[in-house]
Design a protein around this motif. Sequence first.
Motif: not given
Length: 352
Positions: A177-180, A236-241, A270-274
Amino acid sequence: MRVLLIGANGYIGRFVADRLLADPAVQLTALGRGDDADVRFDLATGSPGALTRFLDAVHPGVVVNCAGATRGGARELTRHNTVAVATVCEALRRSGCGARLVQVGCSAEYGPSQPGSSTAEDAVPRPGGPYGVSKLAATELVLGSGLDAVVLRVFSPAGPGTPAGSPLGRLAEAMRRAMQSGDGELRLGGLGAQRDFIDVRDVARAVHAASLSAAQGVINIGSGRAVRLRDAAATLARVAGYGGALHELDGPPGALRPTIGHPRTESVGHRVDSLGHHRTDGLGHHRPDPLGHRGDRADVEQAPPTAYPYPDGCGSWQQADVRTARDRLGWRPRIALEESLADIWMEAACRI
């Protein structure tokens, strides 16, 4: 060898079914409550006599029980985890099939253990909640039944199919959800617990090995290594990028623990997308989720942290002593936690 599998549609049962079907020497029959079962039968409400008649007709050499409930009140857990196993044991005692019983138990039967220790099968069980109590009662019924039976006490299963409500499932969903939404921070609780994660496919291999063995009693199935949920989240964060920061909420009220992952330096909005690209949201909105995830630093620092305890009643530490599985089943875990987490993430990412 004819195997009767109970609970083939459950999280562990699906992988046990796949493993058994891959063995050309196994003839598999699935019994369960769903329409896709070979035989429909509800262990929680069905009579031992009815199950006995079915056993006598099918005449399995092995009965594997993966059925049970992980959620609900004490009455529901007792009915699905204890009464159901009593029905299986009584039906097997009455039947002339002489089948071996492989019961899938749970490490929650042990309850909390001393940090740094490895729990062996002779540890005194002290379950910390109704789920562990209901599973322990089932184990005692199996051990006292006089049947040719083994109980596999599975520690914390992980990998493909991990339920979304489990701690690792909630982590993956929060990250998705955060990446989305492009949020660059997650606020997570309950990361201090350390658990022995074991891939569900390795669990299925253990069930298969137990079906073919003559081992009896209780056998632990785990990796033999406790992993802090905080470290699993970082992996998990590393795997997910995911390049955002993971803020841990465990600790005294009003203070955030150090971030996990990359600290955020950009301004609000200012955010980071998926895909890891930066974008600007002029409104600077944040969206809360069940794990307490926020989109901007100001909200994170002002909100008092709330810890989310690991929901199995086992305290801060569990680690399996797996020597019995090695010696009596010839079984060892093969799949590393990073691979399990990658599979959990792959399924979560498909929902983006």
